[in-house]
Design an enzyme around this catalytic site. Structure first.
Site, PDB file in Angstrom:
ATOM      1  N   ASP A 131       0.871  -1.162   0.000  1.00 29.09           N
ATOM      2  CA  ASP A 131       0.000   0.000   0.000  1.00 29.09           C
ATOM      3  C   ASP A 131       0.919   1.225   0.000  1.00 29.09           C
ATOM      4  O   ASP A 131       2.134   1.090   0.196  1.00 29.09           O
ATOM      5  CB  ASP A 131      -0.883  -0.025   1.248  1.00 29.09           C
ATOM      6  N   ASP A 155      -0.279   5.204   0.832  1.00 27.72           N
ATOM      7  CA  ASP A 155      -0.609   6.219   1.836  1.00 27.72           C
ATOM      8  C   ASP A 155      -0.571   5.622   3.238  1.00 27.72           C
ATOM      9  O   ASP A 155      -1.236   4.625   3.529  1.00 27.72           O
ATOM     10  CB  ASP A 155      -2.005   6.804   1.567  1.00 27.72           C
ATOM     11  N   ASP A 202      -1.334  -0.311   6.110  1.00 24.94           N
ATOM     12  CA  ASP A 202      -1.426   0.413   7.380  1.00 24.94           C
ATOM     13  C   ASP A 202      -2.841   0.521   7.927  1.00 24.94           C
ATOM     14  O   ASP A 202      -3.037   1.146   8.972  1.00 24.94           O
ATOM     15  CB  ASP A 202      -0.855   1.830   7.220  1.00 24.94           C
TER      16      ASP A 202
END
Length: 224
Positions: free
Chosen positions: A8, A10, A167
């Protein structure tokens, strides 16, 4: 052994969650809605197709959703993009994975043009060429489309031979639906307990912490 790693972006490679939340809050306000920043922040990691229904009615999304998303993108670019920085250890972690022969890909809910900028901010534009964005999927996370698209581009890699680094619980949920395991990073603002409950197999503070613990992490070549 892990043959491929899907990142991922961001909150995982760049410190951008607060900026995305503020851009959405500003855009909502300009369209007549005032939502608490923390409520919006908890939705970052989803694409607009899943974020907007949390806050707006179906009728309003149909009428103004596309314009609101475009406005949000412009706000992010002009007000907040200059404040986004890469997270510590990203380039060194990616280089370690490449040295171990891992195939790498990015799978982000961002738009394709945003993703190119984020790769530069993270300092990995020359290290990872395989990528998928919200433009490559019918639905964004927590649907599995983006991760499934990444697997297709990692031709020959089976889900059980790849691992996701993300995250948010949305990363873990989307990965699980695609048959993938997830390592969770706390750099996006979620707690270790929240990420483990969502299905992450391990958690680390940020990319630098994961790199420091590499030899005992699920990424190490000797780990099953």
């Amino acid at each position: 052994m892990v043959k491929a790693v899907i990142f991922d972006v961001d909150g995982t490679l760049i410190d951008s969650v607060s900026q995305h939340a503020k851009a959405w809050q500003d855009a909502f306000r300009d369209f007549g809605h005032d939502f608490p920043l923390e409520d919006i922040r908890r939705q970052i990691g989803k694409g607009g197709d899943h974020l907007l229904p949390v806050f707006l009615s179906e009728a309003e999304i149909e009428e103004r959703g596309e314009a609101l998303e475009a406005h949000r993108a412009e706000i992010l670019k002009t007000r907040y993009l200059p404040t986004i920085e890469g997270l510590p250890g990203v380039r060194d972690l990616v280089r370690r994975l490449r040295a171990d022969g891992r195939r790498l890909a990015l799978a982000s809910s961002a738009k394709a043009d945003e993703l190119q900028t984020y790769k530069t901010i993270a300092g990995i534009a020359d290290l990872i060429g395989t990528e998928t964005s919200s433009d490559d999927a019918e639905a964004s996370k927590p649907d599995p489309d983006i991760f499934e698209a990444a697997l297709e581009r990692l031709d020959g890699i089976a889900p059980q031979d790849a691992i996701v680094i993300g995250d948010t619980p949305y990363d873990a949920e989307a990965a699980r639906k695609a048959g993938l395991r997830t390592i969770g990073l706390l750099s996006g603002g979620w707690t270790a307990d929240e990420l483990l409950r969502a299905g992450c197999i391990a958690t680390y503070r940020d990319p630098a912490d994961l790199l420091a613990a590499y030899d005992t992490s699920p990424l190490h070549p000797t780990k099953p």
